[in-house]
Design an enzyme around this catalytic site. Structure first.
Site, PDB file in Angstrom:
ATOM      1  N   TYR A   1       1.033  11.111   2.507  1.00 51.49           N
ATOM      2  CA  TYR A   1       0.750  11.915   1.321  1.00 51.49           C
ATOM      3  C   TYR A   1       1.011  13.403   1.530  1.00 51.49           C
ATOM      4  O   TYR A   1       0.725  14.218   0.659  1.00 51.49           O
ATOM      5  CB  TYR A   1      -0.700  11.690   0.879  1.00 51.49           C
ATOM      6  CG  TYR A   1      -0.927  10.264   0.458  1.00 51.49           C
ATOM      7  CD1 TYR A   1      -0.412   9.790  -0.734  1.00 51.49           C
ATOM      8  CD2 TYR A   1      -1.614   9.381   1.279  1.00 51.49           C
ATOM      9  CE1 TYR A   1      -0.585   8.472  -1.113  1.00 51.49           C
ATOM     10  CE2 TYR A   1      -1.801   8.067   0.904  1.00 51.49           C
ATOM     11  CZ  TYR A   1      -1.285   7.615  -0.297  1.00 51.49           C
ATOM     12  OH  TYR A   1      -1.453   6.312  -0.662  1.00 51.49           O
TER      13      TYR A   1
ATOM     14  N   HIS B   1      -1.539   1.186  -7.828  1.00 47.96           N
ATOM     15  CA  HIS B   1      -1.419   1.996  -6.611  1.00 47.96           C
ATOM     16  C   HIS B   1      -0.809   3.365  -6.900  1.00 47.96           C
ATOM     17  O   HIS B   1      -1.021   4.303  -6.128  1.00 47.96           O
ATOM     18  CB  HIS B   1      -0.592   1.252  -5.557  1.00 47.96           C
ATOM     19  CG  HIS B   1      -1.428   0.669  -4.466  1.00 47.96           C
ATOM     20  ND1 HIS B   1      -2.357  -0.318  -4.706  1.00 47.96           N
ATOM     21  CD2 HIS B   1      -1.509   0.937  -3.145  1.00 47.96           C
ATOM     22  CE1 HIS B   1      -2.950  -0.635  -3.565  1.00 47.96           C
ATOM     23  NE2 HIS B   1      -2.456   0.104  -2.609  1.00 47.96           N
TER      24      HIS B   1
ATOM     25  N   LYS C   1     -11.463  -2.964   2.181  1.00 44.71           N
ATOM     26  CA  LYS C   1     -10.898  -4.046   2.986  1.00 44.71           C
ATOM     27  C   LYS C   1     -11.889  -4.476   4.061  1.00 44.71           C
ATOM     28  O   LYS C   1     -12.591  -3.662   4.644  1.00 44.71           O
ATOM     29  CB  LYS C   1      -9.589  -3.582   3.644  1.00 44.71           C
ATOM     30  CG  LYS C   1      -8.425  -3.461   2.658  1.00 44.71           C
ATOM     31  CD  LYS C   1      -7.149  -3.121   3.398  1.00 44.71           C
ATOM     32  CE  LYS C   1      -5.957  -3.054   2.459  1.00 44.71           C
ATOM     33  NZ  LYS C   1      -4.723  -2.730   3.167  1.00 44.71           N
TER      34      LYS C   1
ATOM     35  N   ARG D   1      -3.520   5.733  -7.237  1.00 39.95           N
ATOM     36  CA  ARG D   1      -4.081   6.027  -5.906  1.00 39.95           C
ATOM     37  C   ARG D   1      -3.187   7.031  -5.168  1.00 39.95           C
ATOM     38  O   ARG D   1      -3.677   7.998  -4.567  1.00 39.95           O
ATOM     39  CB  ARG D   1      -4.208   4.721  -5.129  1.00 39.95           C
ATOM     40  CG  ARG D   1      -4.766   4.840  -3.703  1.00 39.95           C
ATOM     41  CD  ARG D   1      -5.048   3.422  -3.211  1.00 39.95           C
ATOM     42  NE  ARG D   1      -5.165   3.314  -1.768  1.00 39.95           N
ATOM     43  CZ  ARG D   1      -6.306   3.492  -1.101  1.00 39.95           C
ATOM     44  NH1 ARG D   1      -7.408   3.833  -1.732  1.00 39.95           N
ATOM     45  NH2 ARG D   1      -6.336   3.350   0.207  1.00 39.95           N
TER      46      ARG D   1
ATOM     47  N   HIS E   1      -8.718   4.788   4.716  1.00 41.49           N
ATOM     48  CA  HIS E   1      -7.707   4.464   5.725  1.00 41.49           C
ATOM     49  C   HIS E   1      -8.336   4.475   7.113  1.00 41.49           C
ATOM     50  O   HIS E   1      -9.068   5.403   7.461  1.00 41.49           O
ATOM     51  CB  HIS E   1      -6.570   5.501   5.704  1.00 41.49           C
ATOM     52  CG  HIS E   1      -5.668   5.370   4.518  1.00 41.49           C
ATOM     53  ND1 HIS E   1      -4.855   6.383   4.073  1.00 41.49           N
ATOM     54  CD2 HIS E   1      -5.434   4.320   3.675  1.00 41.49           C
ATOM     55  CE1 HIS E   1      -4.175   5.974   3.021  1.00 41.49           C
ATOM     56  NE2 HIS E   1      -4.506   4.729   2.761  1.00 41.49           N
TER      57      HIS E   1
ATOM     58  N   ARG F   1      -8.397   1.290  -4.646  1.00 44.29           N
ATOM     59  CA  ARG F   1      -7.438   0.193  -4.682  1.00 44.29           C
ATOM     60  C   ARG F   1      -7.767  -0.659  -5.901  1.00 44.29           C
ATOM     61  O   ARG F   1      -8.914  -0.701  -6.362  1.00 44.29           O
ATOM     62  CB  ARG F   1      -7.530  -0.671  -3.419  1.00 44.29           C
ATOM     63  CG  ARG F   1      -7.236   0.067  -2.119  1.00 44.29           C
ATOM     64  CD  ARG F   1      -7.397  -0.886  -0.933  1.00 44.29           C
ATOM     65  NE  ARG F   1      -7.081  -0.240   0.343  1.00 44.29           N
ATOM     66  CZ  ARG F   1      -7.985   0.291   1.150  1.00 44.29           C
ATOM     67  NH1 ARG F   1      -9.276   0.251   0.829  1.00 44.29           N
ATOM     68  NH2 ARG F   1      -7.623   0.853   2.288  1.00 44.29           N
TER      69      ARG F   1
END
Length: 303
Positions: free
Chosen positions: A280, A245, A173, A248, A271, A149
């Site tokens: 994806y 992004h 995150k 990514r 994730h 990210r």
């Protein structure tokens, strides 16, 4: 955080991170302002980070009772979800109140993806004879090589680089750590940048361990990375809207198309849920057709 400051930050996010058009940004802000008016009319008034799922549900019900079409309701929910995704990204919230928000089913938007050829064109268009060119090449190589990210890229630390085993430790995150492989090309450009440029420039106090620095020796902003990418893409002659992004997305898509295990891709992207990673799996139809022809017994050419 009040509604005005949250909306200002959300507007910057939509413009710089999402690269949306002026019309789309206005639509998103209009929908979130409606929520803000609803929230401040409550007794007592409710701020953006205090909103509860049941209050959001009441807002959607009220909007529907005013004759809002299913399509408009879907757009309204989409705008609110984007707003709370932004607040989550900013660590203003720990739990997304829109997670269970019900409404018309929305199809998931397939992210923009660059081809391998387009990635190479972008990377090769960078002039690495300058300090900032070498830094930019190293940054974009890292984005594509490890699927970071943009916030993870600008916070990447020297002490979390492990070139001897080709891994980097990423702080994602909610301060969650993960170990991600990094390719030899990205490591080479990082090392060249560190050796020939970074150590000879200014370094601000508190940024000694940050890998990528700006001209003043401070940490790069996410907005600056976006602008660097925008300029580089234009220079490469690629007519697509590309953000950090996008690299990514391309990293993950190329892995999945190459046959990578979805769980492995999930771990590399950081994730929490594999359903997030499943976006994806949007492989092009010709790729799928060729796979069936090659491997399925009923699709193979008869001799």
């Amino acid at each position: 955080m009040d509604w005005n400051s949250a909306l200002m930050g959300f507007k910057a996010y939509l413009r710089l991170e999402r690269s949306l058009s002026v019309h789309s940004i206005a639509a998103y802000l209009r929908d979130v302002r409606k929520l803000g008016h609803f929230a401040t009319a409550q007794v007592p008034p409710v701020g953006p980070v205090q909103m509860q799922p049941q209050q959001l549900e009441a807002f959607i019900i009220e909007a529907g009772s005013q004759g809002l079409s299913r399509r408009s309701q879907a757009r309204l929910i989409s705008g609110i979800r984007a707003f709370y995704k932004y607040l989550m990204m900013e660590d203003a919230l720990e739990v997304d109140p829109t997670e269970l928000l019900e409404g018309p089913k929305l199809s998931r938007k397939i992210p923009d993806v660059l081809s391998v050829n387009e990635i190479n064109r972008i990377l090769n268009s960078i002039d690495i004879s300058t300090a900032h060119g070498m830094r930019n090449r190293a940054m974009l190589e890292t984005l594509y090589a490890s699927g970071l990210r943009v916030s993870e890229l600008v916070n990447l630390q020297l002490s979390n680089l492990f070139p001897e085993v080709r891994f980097v430790k990423v702080i994602g995150k909610n301060n969650k750590e993960r170990i991600v492989p990094i390719g030899s090309d990205a490591l080479k450009f990082i090392q060249d940048y560190l050796t020939h440029y970074r150590q000879h420039g200014p370094i601000k106090k508190g940024c000694e361990d940050i890998v990528f620095l700006n001209r003043r020796g401070g940490k790069l902003s996410r907005e600056m990375v976006f602008m660097i990418i925008k300029e580089t893409v234009q220079q490469a002659g690629i007519n697509k809207s590309v953000s950090p992004h996008t690299f990514r997305h391309s990293f993950a898509t190329h892995l999945v198309e190459g046959g990578a295990d979805l769980r492995a891709v999930q771990d590399m992207l950081g994730h929490e849920s594999i359903t997030t990673t499943e976006i994806y799996t949007h492989l092009d139809r010709e790729f799928l057709r060729e796979t069936l022809v090659k491997y399925h017994p009923r699709f193979r050419h008869q001799g």
